[in-house]
Scaffold this motif. Structure first.
Motif, PDB file in Angstrom:
ATOM      1  N   ILE A  38       0.846  -1.190   0.000  1.00  0.00           N
ATOM      2  CA  ILE A  38       0.000   0.000   0.000  1.00  0.00           C
ATOM      3  C   ILE A  38       0.883   1.241   0.000  1.00  0.00           C
ATOM      4  CG2 ILE A  38      -1.659   1.346   1.343  1.00  0.00           C
ATOM      5  CD1 ILE A  38      -2.847  -1.258   2.334  1.00  0.00           C
ATOM      6  N   ARG A  39       0.599   2.132  -0.920  1.00  0.00           N
ATOM      7  CA  ARG A  39       1.355   3.374  -0.976  1.00  0.00           C
ATOM      8  C   ARG A  39       1.093   4.192   0.288  1.00  0.00           C
ATOM      9  NH1 ARG A  39       0.662   7.084  -6.204  1.00  0.00           N
ATOM     10  NH2 ARG A  39       1.691   5.227  -7.083  1.00  0.00           N
ATOM     11  N   GLY A  40       2.171   4.657   0.890  1.00  0.00           N
ATOM     12  CA  GLY A  40       2.046   5.492   2.081  1.00  0.00           C
ATOM     13  C   GLY A  40       2.199   4.742   3.383  1.00  0.00           C
ATOM     14  N   LEU A  41       2.188   3.385   3.325  1.00  0.00           N
ATOM     15  CA  LEU A  41       2.404   2.573   4.520  1.00  0.00           C
ATOM     16  C   LEU A  41       3.405   1.476   4.203  1.00  0.00           C
ATOM     17  CD1 LEU A  41      -1.074   1.873   6.204  1.00  0.00           C
ATOM     18  CD2 LEU A  41       0.730   3.391   7.006  1.00  0.00           C
ATOM     19  N   GLY A  42       4.437   1.374   5.006  1.00  0.00           N
ATOM     20  CA  GLY A  42       5.393   0.296   4.829  1.00  0.00           C
ATOM     21  C   GLY A  42       4.871  -1.004   5.422  1.00  0.00           C
ATOM     22  N   LEU A  43       5.447  -2.108   5.000  1.00  0.00           N
ATOM     23  CA  LEU A  43       5.021  -3.402   5.528  1.00  0.00           C
ATOM     24  C   LEU A  43       5.226  -3.471   7.035  1.00  0.00           C
ATOM     25  CD1 LEU A  43       6.340  -5.889   2.793  1.00  0.00           C
ATOM     26  CD2 LEU A  43       4.089  -4.819   3.008  1.00  0.00           C
ATOM     27  N   HIS A  44       6.309  -2.846   7.526  1.00  0.00           N
ATOM     28  CA  HIS A  44       6.551  -2.855   8.968  1.00  0.00           C
ATOM     29  C   HIS A  44       5.455  -2.077   9.693  1.00  0.00           C
ATOM     30  CE1 HIS A  44       8.658  -2.771  12.800  1.00  0.00           C
ATOM     31  NE2 HIS A  44       8.429  -1.468  12.848  1.00  0.00           N
ATOM     32  N   ASP A  45       5.029  -0.937   9.131  1.00  0.00           N
ATOM     33  CA  ASP A  45       3.953  -0.143   9.734  1.00  0.00           C
ATOM     34  C   ASP A  45       2.682  -0.974   9.889  1.00  0.00           C
ATOM     35  OD1 ASP A  45       5.085   2.279  10.255  1.00  0.00           O
ATOM     36  OD2 ASP A  45       4.521   3.195   8.356  1.00  0.00           O
ATOM     37  N   ILE A  46       2.339  -1.673   8.826  1.00  0.00           N
ATOM     38  CA  ILE A  46       1.115  -2.488   8.874  1.00  0.00           C
ATOM     39  C   ILE A  46       1.268  -3.624   9.880  1.00  0.00           C
ATOM     40  CG2 ILE A  46      -0.443  -3.964   7.558  1.00  0.00           C
ATOM     41  CD1 ILE A  46       0.325  -2.366   5.062  1.00  0.00           C
ATOM     42  N   ALA A  47       2.375  -4.335   9.802  1.00  0.00           N
ATOM     43  CA  ALA A  47       2.575  -5.494  10.675  1.00  0.00           C
ATOM     44  C   ALA A  47       2.585  -5.090  12.149  1.00  0.00           C
ATOM     45  CB  ALA A  47       3.883  -6.195  10.311  1.00  0.00           C
ATOM     46  N   PHE A  48       3.247  -3.990  12.468  1.00  0.00           N
ATOM     47  CA  PHE A  48       3.338  -3.548  13.859  1.00  0.00           C
ATOM     48  C   PHE A  48       1.972  -3.137  14.403  1.00  0.00           C
ATOM     49  CE2 PHE A  48       3.861  -0.166  17.019  1.00  0.00           C
ATOM     50  CZ  PHE A  48       4.658  -0.819  17.966  1.00  0.00           C
ATOM     51  N   ASN A  49       1.208  -2.420  13.606  1.00  0.00           N
ATOM     52  CA  ASN A  49      -0.052  -1.859  14.082  1.00  0.00           C
ATOM     53  C   ASN A  49      -1.248  -2.804  13.944  1.00  0.00           C
ATOM     54  OD1 ASN A  49       0.486   1.034  14.972  1.00  0.00           O
ATOM     55  ND2 ASN A  49       1.505   0.991  12.977  1.00  0.00           N
ATOM     56  N   THR A  50      -1.009  -3.989  13.418  1.00  0.00           N
ATOM     57  CA  THR A  50      -2.067  -5.018  13.371  1.00  0.00           C
ATOM     58  C   THR A  50      -1.736  -6.208  14.272  1.00  0.00           C
ATOM     59  OG1 THR A  50      -1.056  -6.027  11.400  1.00  0.00           O
ATOM     60  CG2 THR A  50      -2.808  -4.397  11.036  1.00  0.00           C
ATOM     61  N   ALA A  51      -0.686  -6.094  15.082  1.00  0.00           N
ATOM     62  CA  ALA A  51      -0.241  -7.232  15.889  1.00  0.00           C
ATOM     63  C   ALA A  51      -1.327  -7.706  16.856  1.00  0.00           C
ATOM     64  CB  ALA A  51       1.029  -6.865  16.658  1.00  0.00           C
ATOM     65  N   VAL A  52      -2.040  -6.774  17.476  1.00  0.00           N
ATOM     66  CA  VAL A  52      -3.063  -7.167  18.457  1.00  0.00           C
ATOM     67  C   VAL A  52      -4.235  -7.880  17.783  1.00  0.00           C
ATOM     68  CG1 VAL A  52      -4.712  -6.340  20.176  1.00  0.00           C
ATOM     69  CG2 VAL A  52      -2.395  -5.383  20.107  1.00  0.00           C
ATOM     70  N   PRO A  53      -4.888  -7.289  16.780  1.00  0.00           N
ATOM     71  CA  PRO A  53      -6.005  -8.018  16.147  1.00  0.00           C
ATOM     72  C   PRO A  53      -5.565  -9.246  15.368  1.00  0.00           C
ATOM     73  CG  PRO A  53      -5.587  -5.953  14.985  1.00  0.00           C
ATOM     74  CD  PRO A  53      -4.773  -5.910  16.249  1.00  0.00           C
ATOM     75  N   ARG A  54      -4.292  -9.302  14.958  1.00  0.00           N
ATOM     76  CA  ARG A  54      -3.818 -10.486  14.230  1.00  0.00           C
ATOM     77  C   ARG A  54      -3.981 -11.740  15.077  1.00  0.00           C
ATOM     78  NH1 ARG A  54       1.437  -9.323  13.733  1.00  0.00           N
ATOM     79  NH2 ARG A  54       0.837  -7.847  12.103  1.00  0.00           N
ATOM     80  N   ARG A  55      -3.711 -11.654  16.354  1.00  0.00           N
ATOM     81  CA  ARG A  55      -3.795 -12.837  17.225  1.00  0.00           C
ATOM     82  C   ARG A  55      -5.229 -13.353  17.328  1.00  0.00           C
ATOM     83  NH1 ARG A  55      -4.082 -14.869  22.546  1.00  0.00           N
ATOM     84  NH2 ARG A  55      -4.575 -12.937  23.641  1.00  0.00           N
ATOM     85  N   TYR A  56      -6.187 -12.457  17.268  1.00  0.00           N
ATOM     86  CA  TYR A  56      -7.588 -12.863  17.422  1.00  0.00           C
ATOM     87  C   TYR A  56      -8.236 -13.247  16.101  1.00  0.00           C
ATOM     88  CZ  TYR A  56      -7.220 -11.187  22.193  1.00  0.00           C
ATOM     89  OH  TYR A  56      -6.851 -11.038  23.507  1.00  0.00           O
ATOM     90  N   GLY A  57      -7.629 -12.857  14.975  1.00  0.00           N
ATOM     91  CA  GLY A  57      -8.198 -13.182  13.671  1.00  0.00           C
ATOM     92  C   GLY A  57      -9.327 -12.239  13.305  1.00  0.00           C
ATOM     93  N   PHE A  58      -9.723 -12.271  12.039  1.00  0.00           N
ATOM     94  CA  PHE A  58     -10.788 -11.391  11.560  1.00  0.00           C
ATOM     95  C   PHE A  58     -12.124 -11.906  12.063  1.00  0.00           C
ATOM     96  CE2 PHE A  58     -13.701 -10.037   8.006  1.00  0.00           C
ATOM     97  CZ  PHE A  58     -13.722  -8.702   8.371  1.00  0.00           C
ATOM     98  N   HIS A  59     -12.801 -11.108  12.887  1.00  0.00           N
ATOM     99  CA  HIS A  59     -14.043 -11.569  13.499  1.00  0.00           C
ATOM    100  C   HIS A  59     -14.794 -10.397  14.119  1.00  0.00           C
ATOM    101  CE1 HIS A  59     -11.803 -10.895  17.175  1.00  0.00           C
ATOM    102  NE2 HIS A  59     -12.948 -10.979  17.838  1.00  0.00           N
ATOM    103  N   GLY A  60     -16.061 -10.614  14.375  1.00  0.00           N
ATOM    104  CA  GLY A  60     -16.864  -9.740  15.218  1.00  0.00           C
ATOM    105  C   GLY A  60     -17.297 -10.545  16.427  1.00  0.00           C
ATOM    106  N   THR A  61     -16.988 -10.062  17.606  1.00  0.00           N
ATOM    107  CA  THR A  61     -17.271 -10.804  18.829  1.00  0.00           C
ATOM    108  C   THR A  61     -18.760 -10.818  19.143  1.00  0.00           C
ATOM    109  OG1 THR A  61     -15.114 -10.195  19.749  1.00  0.00           O
ATOM    110  CG2 THR A  61     -16.785 -10.955  21.302  1.00  0.00           C
ATOM    111  N   LEU A  62     -19.275 -11.989  19.490  1.00  0.00           N
ATOM    112  CA  LEU A  62     -20.623 -12.122  20.042  1.00  0.00           C
ATOM    113  C   LEU A  62     -20.539 -12.503  21.525  1.00  0.00           C
ATOM    114  CD1 LEU A  62     -22.389 -13.929  17.064  1.00  0.00           C
ATOM    115  CD2 LEU A  62     -22.423 -11.490  17.622  1.00  0.00           C
ATOM    116  N   LYS A  63     -19.792 -13.542  21.828  1.00  0.00           N
ATOM    117  CA  LYS A  63     -19.482 -13.875  23.231  1.00  0.00           C
ATOM    118  C   LYS A  63     -17.968 -13.871  23.400  1.00  0.00           C
ATOM    119  CE  LYS A  63     -20.435 -16.935  27.113  1.00  0.00           C
ATOM    120  NZ  LYS A  63     -20.920 -15.799  27.919  1.00  0.00           N
TER     121      LYS A  63
END
Length: 235
Positions: A38-63
């Motif tokens: 993505i223009r304007g964001l380095g791979l490190h920027d994306i990887a660092f700032n998605t570390a928390v949601p990465r562990r939980y995976g793409f989802h919407g919590t119900l319980k």
């Protein structure tokens, strides 16, 4: 081991694939994925700032995540999920959009959805019998002193502050961002996700996510389609 009951689109849904690439991990397979260029964001920027949601995976919590109560085994939870899903219909959501939640970004419906709120409340209430009580250490990690009275009551009744009247459905895309990062991430996220948000999204399943060990990434264990028992399948 902990479990969570969420919603996520199917493994081959274009939104699932796009979000998995953005987060850097596929919650169905567990495989790491290369972040998009993505223009304007380095791979490190994306990887660092998605570390928390990465562990939980793409989802919407119900319980939210919970440990099984004493005497409860996984097969009982699965059987109850299959039965519960067969008694509830899919929910058609308003159009999704990229939203800012404090210093984080997520995907969320553009307006409240009463049917989804009702479903989430029913999931929390029905499956509370399967949940082990929170330990003192778990309560301390949540930091109950910063909660509102309603959130505090939810924590002690349902094991999590952001359920029932405090519930807001969202699918997290970033961890906490610094003030200077918020404007550029907002633009990038809208440009990246908007093409995938043009079609209607239905909450069509209950997804059981599993954390095998403390701190391990959550994986999709099974999908339980909402609606007719005849249409049910395990993903």
């Amino acid at each position: 081991m902990r479990y969570a009951i969420n919603f996520t689109p199917s493994a081959n849904d274009p939104l699932t694939l796009a979000a998995s690439q953005w987060l850097g991990r596929n919650a169905f397979s567990g495989e790491a994925m290369e972040p998009p260029g993505i223009r304007g964001l380095g791979l490190h920027d994306i990887a660092f700032n998605t570390a928390v949601p990465r562990r939980y995976g793409f989802h919407g919590t119900l319980k939210p995540p919970f440990r099984l109560a004493d005497g409860v085994i996984e097969q009982l939870l699965l059987r109850s999920m299959m039965h519960f899903a067969g008694q509830h219909q899919p929910v058609r959501l308003p159009r999704f959009e990229v939203v800012r939640l404090g210093n984080r970004f997520a995907l969320a419906p553009c307006q409240p959805c009463e049917a989804l709120h009702h479903l989430a409340g029913a999931v929390v209430e029905h499956f509370d019998a399967f949940r082990a009580p929170l330990t003192e250490a778990e309560l301390e990690r949540i930091d109950p002193y910063r909660l509102s009275a309603s959130q505090f009551a939810n924590l002690h009744r349902w094991g999590h502050p952001h359920v029932m009247d405090e519930f807001r459905f969202h699918m997290t895309l970033t961890g906490p961002l610094g003030p200077s990062d918020i404007p550029r991430f907002e633009k990038v996220l809208r440009d990246y996700f908007d093409p995938f948000l043009e079609r209607q999204l239905d909450v069509s399943n209950l997804a059981l996510f599993v954390e095998d060990a403390a701190g391990a990434p959550f994986l999709v264990h099974s999908l339980h389609p909402l609606g007719s028992v005849a249409s049910r399948r395990i993903a």
